[in-house]
Write a protein that holds these residues in place. Structure first.
Motif, short mmCIF file in Angstrom:
data_model
loop_
_atom_site.label_atom_id
_atom_site.label_comp_id
_atom_site.label_asym_id
_atom_site.label_seq_id
_atom_site.Cartn_x
_atom_site.Cartn_y
_atom_site.Cartn_z
N UNK A 98 0.85 -1.19 0.00
CA UNK A 98 0.00 0.00 0.00
C UNK A 98 0.89 1.24 0.00
N UNK A 99 0.53 2.23 -0.79
CA UNK A 99 1.25 3.50 -0.84
C UNK A 99 0.24 4.61 -0.54
N UNK A 100 0.44 5.31 0.58
CA UNK A 100 -0.48 6.36 0.99
C UNK A 100 0.29 7.62 1.40
N UNK A 101 -0.38 8.77 1.37
CA UNK A 101 0.28 10.00 1.83
C UNK A 101 0.42 10.01 3.35
N UNK A 102 1.25 10.92 3.84
CA UNK A 102 1.49 11.09 5.27
C UNK A 102 0.29 11.80 5.91
N UNK A 103 -0.81 11.08 6.03
CA UNK A 103 -2.04 11.62 6.62
C UNK A 103 -2.37 10.80 7.86
N UNK A 104 -2.36 11.44 9.01
CA UNK A 104 -2.54 10.77 10.29
C UNK A 104 -3.76 9.85 10.32
#
Length: 163
Positions: free
Chosen positions: A41-47
């Motif tokens: 999985x590749x996701x943005x740095x979103x808490x």
């Protein structure tokens, strides 16, 4: 064969502005050591996104191990350890401590890592560095001990005492 999910936290990677090399290294080392990659999985740095992603995998018993990469530095957007600590039931401080101690023999910058590790339900979550070189060194160092810990966690081994 331990079911493994690899999650890369990268704003630039999620936008397609940077190639995710660390996930490839994690996958290679895990496969060489008999781990089964369930998904990457590749996701943005979103808490909140990181928290929900971790919770969903653990709560649905999709994996025995989640290895994250990225988001452990000093940037304001680096929130992987905080998200990890918020979702785990048990903190496992020895894993990131061991990684930092070993990495300090290579570079003093290892002291800047804020990585965390812990267990949620039946899944071990470990924050790995974002740097391809650092992730290779770190995972190669801990993989043998991880296998034993996971055997205990999933119930295929019950003995921790040395013979």
């Amino acid at each position: 064969m331990f079911r493994t999910v690899i999650i890369c936290m990268s704003d630039k990677g999620a936008k397609g502005e940077r190639e995710d090399l660390s996930t490839k290294i994690i996958e290679k080392i895990a496969l060489e050591n008999g781990y089964k990659i369930i998904k990457k999985i590749l996701i943005p740095d979103e808490f909140e996104l990181i928290k929900e992603t971790l919770k969903n995998i653990c709560d649905n018993n999709e994996a025995d191990l989640i290895l994250t990469t990225g988001g452990t530095g000093f940037s304001k957007r680096d929130v992987t350890p905080e998200a990890t600590l918020e979702v785990i039931d048990k903190v496992i401080p020895g894993i990131p401590e061991a990684i930092r101690a070993y990495s300090m023999t290579i570079t003093k910058r290892a002291m800047l890592s804020r990585a965390a590790a812990g267990i949620r339900k039946n899944t071990l979550i470990i924050n790995m560095p974002g740097s391809p070189k650092a992730v290779e060194e770190s995972l190669s160092f801990i993989i043998d001990s991880l296998t034993h810990g996971l055997e205990i966690l999933v119930g295929t081994s019950s003995e921790c005492a040395r013979k």
